[in-house]
Scaffold this active site. Structure first.
Site, short mmCIF file in Angstrom:
data_model
loop_
_atom_site.label_atom_id
_atom_site.label_comp_id
_atom_site.label_asym_id
_atom_site.label_seq_id
_atom_site.Cartn_x
_atom_site.Cartn_y
_atom_site.Cartn_z
N GLY A 23 29.05 0.92 -2.09
CA GLY A 23 28.14 1.04 -0.96
C GLY A 23 27.72 2.47 -0.74
N LYS A 50 15.46 -6.53 7.97
CA LYS A 50 14.06 -6.79 8.33
C LYS A 50 13.96 -7.52 9.66
CE LYS A 50 12.35 -6.90 3.57
NZ LYS A 50 11.84 -7.74 2.47
N THR A 54 29.96 4.38 4.89
CA THR A 54 30.06 2.98 5.32
C THR A 54 31.51 2.54 5.51
OG1 THR A 54 29.84 2.35 2.99
CG2 THR A 54 27.86 2.26 4.34
N GLY A 55 32.47 3.43 5.40
CA GLY A 55 33.85 3.10 5.73
C GLY A 55 34.70 2.63 4.58
N LYS A 56 34.33 3.00 3.35
CA LYS A 56 35.10 2.54 2.19
C LYS A 56 36.50 3.16 2.17
CE LYS A 56 31.94 4.04 -0.68
NZ LYS A 56 30.96 4.51 0.30
N THR A 57 36.57 4.46 2.38
CA THR A 57 37.86 5.14 2.35
C THR A 57 38.76 4.71 3.51
OG1 THR A 57 36.86 7.06 1.27
CG2 THR A 57 38.99 7.38 2.33
N SER A 105 8.05 -7.64 -1.71
CA SER A 105 8.20 -8.48 -0.52
C SER A 105 6.96 -8.50 0.37
CB SER A 105 9.41 -8.03 0.30
OG SER A 105 9.26 -6.69 0.72
#
Length: 915
Positions: free
Chosen positions: A469, A848, A473-476, A805
């Site tokens: 990610g 979106k 985003t808070g991985k660690t 899109s």
């Protein structure tokens, strides 16, 4: 500091064979020495006594027997003494004291209450002893040591002194393990520095150099006392030369015998050091360990470098053996350790290989071969872990679900193994009872049953997870929360920038400075075999180069079928990594080799939506920043509209790092205002609430501006939806199309990407192909674009735009322009189209639709195949938007213009086959 030289001195008699020369140091034990205590009591009782006046004289005892060839008649008279038994210096009388001594000062203490270390300053001669008790006191005359007269004799003597000194030092440095007590225990490095010091001395330093080398030399006490009594520098140099030559001859004799003798073992070296320690103790000195030098020795200015002391090598090897015994080594590791320990005991400690072997054994002892931390697995494990993850992180449901699955499996396996252990214990208890009753054939069936149950035990193989990610985003922090929930040790290893394979697998022991790799080092630091390892930034590991391939080295580490016997190049013994829970993080999968990626279970973290950021800011970031900036909970208040404004107008990121910085800026601004109000004694003037008007003065002008839905519309303008590639934010995007007379040209502006340009071409082709069915032409053969050109523009021209899109929005905008029908401003749409008019699914639905709700949109048209993405939407989005799923352009047109009728609508709306 210059020391004054009083004419009357308190005297301290030295122990037998002890001697203090100017520039040298000596340890004097003061146990059973009331005279030393009386001297220091005398110094402390003198009112106004300055520190530099606390000096005293150190006098050696007269040596037994006579001596000749002294420097003066007075010195000669001093040597003609009677033979006596050993004299206690605390009970010595006037006749026992030698006539020459050294002015001294205290330079330190040796141990708690055991003795003092004194430093020699200058020579003196005792003229008359004026007091005997409680300590000796005498009138003295100091030697006024002038520069030596530079005569041919003086030059010859000084050159000879330097030559003999260098010869002796070379012999000591090159033969440190000779089996003789005449070799002082000094490191080769110390002796080499001493050689450099001797080489740099000139003739003016002859007296200082003679005293220094006499202090180093071994020799009879009578000879050294003659050096002390030699006031004439030439005589002193001559006496020192005789001492040095005598010791050099002894060493040379030992060198001739050494080649035919057996090499000394470690035990022999211990005996040598023991004998030399006893020799130094008799002289009042001490030795701290192999290669050290007497700690009290004070070296002349310009010289440094005695070896540091350490513990006795024998004790160190015993301690090392004890550590290895307590390390719970595997059988293979135990064999290797025993072999290396035997080699270590046979080595000479001064060999370079000795330290290499010792470091290797210390590394083996520090690896946690069998030390495992107990997992906090109980009936409340899942509930506690869920609460832990929810408290630390908002959202991220997929990763939380996977971690809870792992904990549940671990809990079930532990429960099954516990039941098997109970059954095994019961079988053994029955077998023991049967054996007590002397029943025959009671041994084999229980053993077989126990073996069968042992094989049924489940082995835990920890999963290898890869969190992918954007940054922030808070991985660690997720990995740290997992370790907390499990009750395991946590260790983070940053793999970013690793370019050498040896950093992963360690260096081979043949290299200088070899050490284990970061995997083994991490195990040593964690201290257990089942920690949580965070492999941070695994996508930034270097690829193959002349130093090896670090990413390939990770294959064995992260392969569940191989890492139970991971072999580090330095350790060279299989190490079990199967109990380690590896959690890797990456920002992108593109740079991870396929073979390495295949060994990990990938979990994507796409980034936080605006609503998730609002919750994170309210629950985590704002309380953290308020506390960090010294404020209280009631001293700063952030309304929801202020939080939303910071998120949408001042940050655009996938994570929350910049959001936390902006919140910190607001808190610091409020801290300044609160401090000013408090200092001015008017706290009521401070307002804790942050308003929208405050943001511009604190954070500056808005960096990002969101589009808002129009209140009115015109033909050719349609509201599309966009999800930004960075930031995890979504918004609406206006698509504007204008026509003008021309020859069918299409102009595209707004920094559109190639895919978006192709989407416009597909939309225009479909409209031109169905112009007759749409009622845009009266004849199917007429070209709709024959006499007109169009211009397609997407506002915010500085922002790059790309992706398929917007195909549905482009098609509806073209139909709106050519038919003259305006699209309702509260309707937005997204979806890719094909040449058959089918509406295909797109990504970023979460972002979106959240952006559409924020912009004031009421109805959203989505592809039918995006229904699955709507399920995960927050409830407030589902409640605030009317979501319509369409499969074809004709269906979209019915929702946009429900009252409109199209000529070809009747026979073109059949459901197409999916085959």
């Amino acid at each position: 500091m210059m020391h004054s030289k009083p004419k009357t001195l308190p005297l301290i008699p030295l122990e037998k064979n002890a001697l203090l020369l100017p520039g040298a140091s000596l340890r004097i034990p003061f146990a059973l020495r009331p005279d030393i205590a009386a001297i220091f009591s005398h110094f402390s009782s003198r009112a106004g006594a300055a520190q530099h006046e606390t000096v005293f004289g150190c006098l050696p005892l007269k040596p037994p027997g006579g001596a000749s060839d002294t420097t003066s008649q007075r010195a000669g008279d001093a040597f003609n003494v009677r033979e006596r038994i050993e004299i206690d210096p605390a009970r010595a009388d006037r006749e026992d004291l030698f006539e020459y001594g050294t002015l001294a000062k205290v330079s330190g203490f040796s141990g708690p209450g055991t003795g003092i270390i004194v430093e020699g300053i200058a020579r003196f001669r005792v003229d008359r002893i004026t007091k005997d008790r409680p300590f000796f006191e005498a009138n003295v005359t100091y030697l006024n040591e002038k520069a030596i007269p530079i005569t041919p004799t003086a030059r010859k003597l000084f050159a000879h002194l330097k030559q003999v000194s260098l010869e002796l030092l070379s012999l000591l440095r090159l033969s440190p393990a000779l089996p003789t007590a005449s070799v002082p225990s000094m490191t080769p490095l110390f002796l080499r520095r001493l050689e450099i010091y001797v080489t740099k001395r000139d003739i003016n330093d002859a007296g200082v150099l003679a005293d220094l080398m006499c202090n180093f030399a071994e020799g009879p006490p009578e000879a050294k006392i003659q050096v002390l009594a030699s006031w004439d520098i030439n005589t002193r140099v001559q006496k020192t030369i005789e001492l040095l030559e005598g010791q050099a001859n002894i060493i040379k004799g030992n060198v001739q015998i050494a080649p035919i003798a057996e090499a000394p073992t470690f035990s022999d070296l211990m005996q040598i050091i023991k004998k030399h320690r006893e020799s130094l103790s008799r002289r009042g000195l001490s030795i701290q360990g192999i290669g050290s030098f007497p700690p009290g020795l004070s070296l002349p200015p310009g010289f440094s470098g005695a070896g540091d002391g350490g513990n006795d090598e024998g004790d160190e090897i015993e301690d090392l053996k004890k550590k290895l015994d307590e390390a719970n080594l595997t059988p293979e590791a135990q064999l290797v350790a025993q072999k290396e320990l035997k080699r270590l005991k046979k080595m000479n400690p001064i060999q370079a290989e000795y330290q290499v072997c010792r470091n290797y054994l210390e590394n083996i002892a520090e690896i946690p071969w069998g030390n495992t931390s107990e997992d906090l697995l109980g009936p409340d494990t899942l509930a506690r872990a869920r609460n832990q993850l929810d408290d630390d992180h908002y959202g991220l449901d997929k990763i939380k679900k996977r971690l809870l699955e792992y904990l549940a499996v671990l809990r079930l396996k532990q429960s099954i193994n516990a039941d098997l252990d109970v059954r095994i214990a019961k079988i053994r208890e029955l077998a023991s009872a049967a054996a007590t009753a002397n029943k025959e054939n009671s041994e084999n069936p229980p053993n077989d049953a126990i073996q069968l149950l042992q094989e049924k035990k489940l082995i835990d193989k920890s999963p290898i997870l890869l969190l992918v990610g954007p940054p922030g985003t808070g991985k660690t922090s997720l990995a740290r929360s997992v370790a907390t929930a499990l009750g395991r040790k946590f260790h983070r290893m940053s793999l970013g920038g690793v370019r050498d394979e040896s950093e992963i697998r360690g260096h081979r022991r043949t290299y200088v400075g070899a050490m284990p790799g970061i995997i083994v080092s991490g195990l040593k630091k964690a201290g257990v075999t089942n920690p949580v390892f965070l492999l941070d930034e695994i996508d930034k590991v270097g690829t193959a180069n002349f130093k090896g391939d670090p990413s390939a080295a990770m294959l064995e580490v992260l392969d569940p079928e191989q890492n139970h016997s991971f072999r580090d190049h330095y350790i060279g013994i299989p190490i079990d990594l199967s109990k380690v829970l590896f959690i890797a993080t990456a920002n992108s999968l593109e740079t991870i080799p396929p073979a390495l990626l295949d060994r990990m279970e990938t979990i994507a973290l796409s980034g936080y939506t605006t609503l998730e950021k609002r919750h994170i800011a309210s629950r985590h970031l704002i309380p953290k920043q308020i506390l960090t900036n010294g404020l209280g909970k009631r001293q700063v208040r952030f309304p929801l509209d202020v939080i939303d404004k910071i998120i949408t107008s001042y940050t655009r990121e996938a994570g929350v790092r910049n959001l936390e910085r902006e919140i910190g800026s607001v808190c610091r601004s409020k801290a300044v205002k609160y401090a000013e109000a408090k200092d001015s004694s008017s706290p009521e003037s401070y307002s804790p609430e942050v308003s929208l008007a405050d943001l511009e003065s604190i954070l500056g002008i808005e960096r990002f501006e969101d589009e808002l839905a129009e209140k009115s519309s015109r033909p050719g303008v349609v509201t599309g939806l966009v999800a930004y590639s960075v930031g995890g934010n979504g918004s609406i995007l206006f698509i504007e199309i204008s026509e003008f007379p021309g020859s069918g040209a299409v102009q595209l502006t707004g920094k559109l990407g190639d895919v978006l340009k192709e989407s416009v071409e597909v939309a225009l082709t479909w409209v031109k192909a169905h112009a007759y069915e749409l009622g845009l032409t009266d004849d199917p053969t007429v070209d709709l674009m024959k006499s007109r050109s169009i211009h397609v523009h997407c506002p915010a021209g500085a922002v790059p735009k790309d992706g398929p899109s917007a195909g549905l929005a482009h098609t509806i905008a073209l139909i709106s322009l050519f038919a003259g029908k305006a699209v309702p401003p509260h309707v937005a749409m997204t979806g890719e189209i094909s040449l058959r008019g089918r509406v295909l699914p797109v990504g970023g639905i979460n972002e979106k639709l959240i952006g559409a709700l924020r912009a004031g949109v009421k109805t959203v048209l989505l592809p039918l195949r995006n229904q699955k993405d709507v399920i995960d939407l927050p409830d407030e989005v589902k409640d605030g938007l009317e979501i319509v799923h369409v499969r074809h352009i004709w269906e979209a047109m019915r929702y946009v213009w429900p009252e409109a009728h199209w000529p070809g609508e009747a026979h073109l709306t059949e459901v197409e086959s999916r085959l």
